[in-house]
Design a protein around this motif. Structure first.
Motif, short mmCIF file in Angstrom:
data_model
loop_
_atom_site.label_atom_id
_atom_site.label_comp_id
_atom_site.label_asym_id
_atom_site.label_seq_id
_atom_site.Cartn_x
_atom_site.Cartn_y
_atom_site.Cartn_z
N ALA A 163 56.71 67.24 61.81
CA ALA A 163 58.03 67.89 62.86
C ALA A 163 58.17 69.20 62.51
CB ALA A 163 58.75 67.07 63.44
N VAL A 164 58.55 70.49 62.91
CA VAL A 164 59.34 71.25 62.38
C VAL A 164 59.93 71.67 64.21
CG1 VAL A 164 56.47 72.21 62.36
CG2 VAL A 164 57.92 72.82 65.01
N PRO B 93 48.31 67.72 71.07
CA PRO B 93 49.25 66.91 69.80
C PRO B 93 48.21 66.79 69.25
CG PRO B 93 48.67 65.51 71.78
CD PRO B 93 47.85 66.87 72.80
N VAL B 94 48.90 67.22 67.91
CA VAL B 94 47.22 66.61 66.73
C VAL B 94 48.52 65.60 65.52
CG1 VAL B 94 46.23 68.23 66.95
CG2 VAL B 94 47.88 68.21 65.68
N GLN B 95 47.77 64.92 65.11
CA GLN B 95 48.58 64.00 63.78
C GLN B 95 47.62 64.12 62.68
OE1 GLN B 95 47.88 59.70 65.26
NE2 GLN B 95 49.36 60.03 67.47
N LEU C 129 46.88 78.51 69.07
CA LEU C 129 48.01 78.76 68.58
C LEU C 129 48.31 77.40 67.52
CD1 LEU C 129 49.83 80.73 67.27
CD2 LEU C 129 51.82 79.87 69.69
N TYR C 130 49.00 77.86 66.73
CA TYR C 130 49.12 76.72 65.90
C TYR C 130 50.27 76.17 65.20
CZ TYR C 130 43.46 77.15 66.19
OH TYR C 130 42.66 77.44 66.90
N ILE C 131 50.70 75.12 65.25
CA ILE C 131 52.07 75.27 64.81
C ILE C 131 52.51 73.63 63.51
CG2 ILE C 131 55.01 75.08 65.31
CD1 ILE C 131 54.53 76.97 67.62
N GLY C 132 52.45 73.37 62.59
CA GLY C 132 52.67 72.17 62.19
C GLY C 132 52.88 72.11 60.79
N VAL D 298 50.42 71.62 68.28
CA VAL D 298 51.77 71.01 67.30
C VAL D 298 51.58 69.66 67.47
CG1 VAL D 298 52.91 72.52 69.43
CG2 VAL D 298 52.57 69.68 69.76
N PRO D 299 52.64 68.90 66.53
CA PRO D 299 52.66 68.35 66.16
C PRO D 299 53.32 66.56 67.31
CG PRO D 299 54.32 69.12 64.86
CD PRO D 299 53.52 69.97 66.43
N ALA D 300 52.22 65.32 66.95
CA ALA D 300 52.36 64.23 68.35
C ALA D 300 53.83 64.41 68.69
CB ALA D 300 51.35 63.27 67.94
#
Length: 450
Positions: free
Chosen positions: A400-401, A438-440, A387-390, A421-423
């Motif tokens: 961030a969300v 976490p992804v930047q 799943l991808y959020i950001g 998700v955002p780091a």
């Protein structure tokens, strides 16, 4: 003595001019100014006994709104917990989308609870409503039907019956004989809504009015119509899809931007208790260009499948088409992917579709759309349980969300294994049993996803 004044009112935006013009100077529409004759009375000062007095806010008694349930849980959820007596609610939608069907089912549910319902129809005869009610199974002794376009006669009948719930279908078909304007004009719509507002408040009757929409999707008539009512609901959906979405864009008695999902069947509308599971039920396994995103609709997290297709163009200018997503947002993501990641999509057509006929506008789905575009371009599928959020910025960073914890809990409930998700939010908003990645940046997300 009363004075008569002639003015020209735009039927698209409600702009008023003292002389006729071919094009409205406010909205730019052509041939929309229509002559209207209004009668004004001289202002008379009211006596001091009828004036209101200003009170300190601490001296005003705090009383909560008394609500009653409609019997349709999803409708109660959008309204903020039920219908408030004396409230005026406007519901709009495309022709044939199911507004009358929904209100007839709500009327039947309220009538079964022992309350009296009056359905005023200016578009259908009483016989047509009876036939539709029999098809939907919504016939009840406490459901009264009145086929009338004269609003004064309809209000008189409603005053004699004194129902608990009143429906006017639609506001563009009823009229007041005292106005020379045609039914559906700006003056008639504004005056009829004002009369219904005063009647609902004075008699403490919950009132629903149906409004037609224009080709742009907005409710026809002046914009002040939405400001007069207590709540505005939009009934949306593709006519060729079975799913319908009821969305609140204004609600004085509850949260705005709430959403409820219905499924259209031969016997009427059926409530969908878990929309995320329904929208993901037909998703293919290991299909390139498919990603799952988590969108927030009011207080409800909604998991949706985003599909993307990137193919070489056959034209001089590549095509960009979206269904359910913002086209300008997708164009920005394509530019970021090409400039920051070197993805050669400038000579390719790009199509983005949100499965199920739902429209999503929030930036939190950017990461899922970007990954779906990359997956289609490389012809490599993403993992089925991801799943991808950001939100993605112009420098390809993942931002961030809001309300991340609720999105993650919904993903865990539906069996997802990993969530990108955002780091900056991974520590505070982690969920047990779900791997949070976490992804930047977009580059970081692509490396970890493939």
């Amino acid at each position: 003595m009363p004075k008569t004044k002639t003015q020209y009112v735009c039927q698209s935006c409600g702009h008023v001019e003292i002389k006729w013009m071919g094009r409205c100077p406010a909205c730019g529409e052509w041939n929309t100014l229509v002559e209207e004759v209004t009668t004004t009375s001289p202002n008379r000062l009211s006596g001091s006994s009828g004036r209101s007095q200003a009170l300190p806010i601490l001296s005003i008694p705090a009383q909560g709104e008394r609500r009653f349930q409609t019997g349709v849980q999803e409708c109660d959820y959008v309204l903020g917990g039920g219908v408030v007596p004396g409230s005026l609610v406007l519901i709009g939608g495309d022709p044939g989308i199911g507004k009358s069907t929904l209100l007839l089912q709500v009327s039947h549910a309220i009538a079964r609870s022992g309350r009296r319902v009056l359905y005023i129809s200016g578009e259908e005869s009483a016989t047509q409503i009876r036939l539709r009610a029999e098809r939907l199974g919504t016939v009840h002794d406490d459901l009264f039907v009145l086929a009338e376009t004269d609003l004064d006669l309809a209000i008189e009948s409603a005053g004699q019956l004194h129902p608990d719930f009143l429906i006017v279908d639609s506001i563009q078909t009823v009229f007041r004989p005292g106005l020379t304007s045609a039914p559906g004009s700006v003056a008639q719509v504004r005056e009829c809504t004002g009369v219904l507002l005063r009647f609902a408040k004075s008699q403490n009757i919950a009132t629903f009015i149906v409004g037609h929409v224009t080709k742009d999707g907005a409710i026809a008539g002046p914009r002040m119509l939405e400001h007069m009512v207590d709540a505005v609901l939009y009934f949306e959906g593709e006519r060729h899809h079975m799913y319908r979405v009821l969305r609140a864009v204004k609600n004085r008695f509850g949260s705005t931007n709430e959403l409820a999902v219905f499924e259209m069947r031969d016997d009427g509308l059926r409530e969908v208790a878990n929309p995320s599971l329904l929208f993901l039920s037909e998703r293919r396994v290991m299909a390139p260009g498919s990603a799952v995103v988590a969108a927030m609709e009011g207080r409800r997290p909604l998991l949706l499948e985003v599909q993307a297709l990137v193919a070489p163009t056959s034209f001089g200018t590549p095509r960009r088409m979206t269904t359910g997503a913002d086209l300008q947002r997708v164009n920005m993501l394509l530019a970021v992917l090409e400039r920051r990641l070197g993805l050669q999509v400038g000579a390719s057509d790009a199509y983005v579709n949100v499965a199920g006929g739902v429209r999503v506008d929030e930036p939190a789905v950017d990461l899922g759309i970007a990954l779906a575009l990359v997956s289609s371009h490389r012809d490599r599928p993403l993992a089925h349980g991801d799943l991808y959020i950001g939100e993605i910025g112009l420098t390809a960073e993942v931002r961030a969300v809001t309300r991340l914890s609720e999105r993650l809990r919904e993903a865990r409930k539906l069996g997802f294994e990993r969530c990108f998700v955002p780091a900056a939010q991974t520590i505070a908003d982690s969920v047990a049993g779900l791997e949070v990645v976490p992804v930047q940046s977009v580059q970081d997300a692509i490396q970890k996803a493939f």
